[in-house]
Scaffold this active site. Structure first.
Site, PDB file in Angstrom:
ATOM      1  N   THR A  96      -7.605  13.004  -3.128  1.00  0.00           N
ATOM      2  CA  THR A  96      -8.997  12.560  -3.249  1.00  0.00           C
ATOM      3  C   THR A  96      -9.107  11.123  -2.747  1.00  0.00           C
ATOM      4  OG1 THR A  96      -9.472  14.039  -5.094  1.00  0.00           O
ATOM      5  CG2 THR A  96     -10.826  12.059  -4.953  1.00  0.00           C
ATOM      6  N   GLU A 111      -4.867  14.477 -10.016  1.00  0.00           N
ATOM      7  CA  GLU A 111      -3.920  14.121  -8.953  1.00  0.00           C
ATOM      8  C   GLU A 111      -2.487  14.100  -9.483  1.00  0.00           C
ATOM      9  OE1 GLU A 111      -6.634  11.288  -6.058  1.00  0.00           O
ATOM     10  OE2 GLU A 111      -5.623  10.374  -7.756  1.00  0.00           O
ATOM     11  N   LYS A 121      -2.721  -1.483   1.403  1.00  0.00           N
ATOM     12  CA  LYS A 121      -2.250  -0.891   0.134  1.00  0.00           C
ATOM     13  C   LYS A 121      -0.810  -1.297  -0.217  1.00  0.00           C
ATOM     14  CE  LYS A 121      -6.106   1.425  -0.219  1.00  0.00           C
ATOM     15  NZ  LYS A 121      -6.266   2.833  -0.005  1.00  0.00           N
TER      16      LYS A 121
HETATM   17  C1  5RP Z   1      -8.360   8.719  -6.267  1.00  0.00           C
HETATM   18  C2  5RP Z   1      -7.162   8.010  -5.769  1.00  0.00           C
HETATM   19  C3  5RP Z   1      -7.171   7.593  -4.345  1.00  0.00           C
HETATM   20  O1  5RP Z   1      -6.078   8.151  -3.699  1.00  0.00           O
HETATM   21  C4  5RP Z   1      -7.077   6.096  -4.291  1.00  0.00           C
HETATM   22  O2  5RP Z   1      -8.132   5.554  -5.071  1.00  0.00           O
HETATM   23  C5  5RP Z   1      -7.187   5.591  -2.858  1.00  0.00           C
HETATM   24  O3  5RP Z   1      -8.463   5.828  -2.379  1.00  0.00           O
HETATM   25  P1  5RP Z   1      -8.867   5.443  -0.894  1.00  0.00           P
HETATM   26  O4  5RP Z   1      -8.072   6.319   0.000  1.00  0.00           O
HETATM   27  O5  5RP Z   1     -10.357   5.737  -0.856  1.00  0.00           O
HETATM   28  O6  5RP Z   1      -8.583   3.971  -0.725  1.00  0.00           O
HETATM   29  O7  5RP Z   1      -6.201   7.778  -6.447  1.00  0.00           O
HETATM   30  O8  5RP Z   1      -8.287   8.894  -7.655  1.00  0.00           O
END
Ligand code: 5RP
Length: 231
Positions: free
Chosen positions: A30, A107, A125
């Site tokens: 997600t 998840e 990240k």
């Molecule tokens: C959702 C998550 C997502 O993987 C995480 O927040 C990263 O999101 P994005 O790819 O939009 O930066 O853990 O619960």
């Protein structure tokens, strides 16, 4: 900057879907990075790839349906061959903070059932130590005050996530506390402490779950971080 990050996410996603093989059960993450992988999987499906997918949220489920990706209920599979998901932070040890998008519990269950968890990320990240991103913690709605106090007792601070004027609710109907523990030098220890607090359904520390992180970079290169040989 933002456009670079979108390109990096897309690069990582395109690379990750190369690991999917015919007839596999595939976990779909997600978030905005997982989005690109799901779109790529949709393209592969239209060219004949045969898989069944387990979504990690209603949002992902709806996206997959719109792309004709066949779905299967998580309880109908004993294991998932490969999952592709995003992250909010990762270290070179492959420890993660997840849950910024609010789907952390589902998840984590999908990750736990997965033989391979591939994390895709843009370069923002990557961190040396987890903890700049507040740690999402999913709590049963009647327990949040108790859990907030327990978080203080283990030297953290937390606040209920709002959406925007009432508490955000997960797909499972729980609240999320975004918790600040400063820099997390020992994520496994914190994970254990949180797992012992009643009322916590799940937390966003993913320790020893990811097999590989694929990170896109703005010069169009890809960096792999991995612990074990994969596939
Ligand atoms: C959702 C998550 C997502 O993987 C995480 O927040 C990263 O999101 P994005 O790819 O939009 O930066 O853990 O619960």
């Amino acid at each position: 900057m933002k456009e670079h990050l979108e390109m990096e996410k897309q690069l990582a996603a395109k690379e990750a879907v190369k690991f999917i093989k015919d007839n596999q059960i595939v976990g779909l993450g997600t978030g905005s990075t997982a989005y690109y992988a799901i779109v790529e999987i949709g393209i592969l499906i239209s060219s004949g790839l045969k898989i069944k997918a387990v979504p990690t949220s209603t949002k992902t489920s709806n996206l997959a349906k719109s792309l004709n990706i066949p779905l299967i209920d998580i309880n109908e599979v004993t294991s998932i061959d490969i999952t592709i998901d995003g992250t909010d932070e990762f270290t070179s040890d492959l420890d993660l903070i997840k849950g910024g998008g609010g789907a952390l519990y589902q998840e984590k269950i999908v990750a736990l059932k997965s033989k391979k968890l591939i994390i895709i990320a843009d370069s923002s990240k990557k961190v040396d130590i987890l903890g700049k991103f507040k740690l999402p913690i999913e709590v049963e709605i009647n327990s949040f005050d108790y859990v907030l106090n327990q978080i203080i007792a283990i030297n953290g601070e937390g606040e209920i996530r709002m959406a925007p004027s009432s508490p955000y609710k997960t797909d499972q109907g729980n609240y999320i506390i975004d918790a600040d523990f400063g820099l997390i030098n020992n994520p496994a220890q914190l994970s254990n402490k949180l797992s012992q607090i009643e009322g916590i359904i799940g937390h966003g520390l993913f320790i020893n779950l990811a097999d590989r992180v694929i990170m896109g970079y703005n010069d169009s290169t890809i960096t792999y971080f991995h612990k074990s040989s994969l596939l």
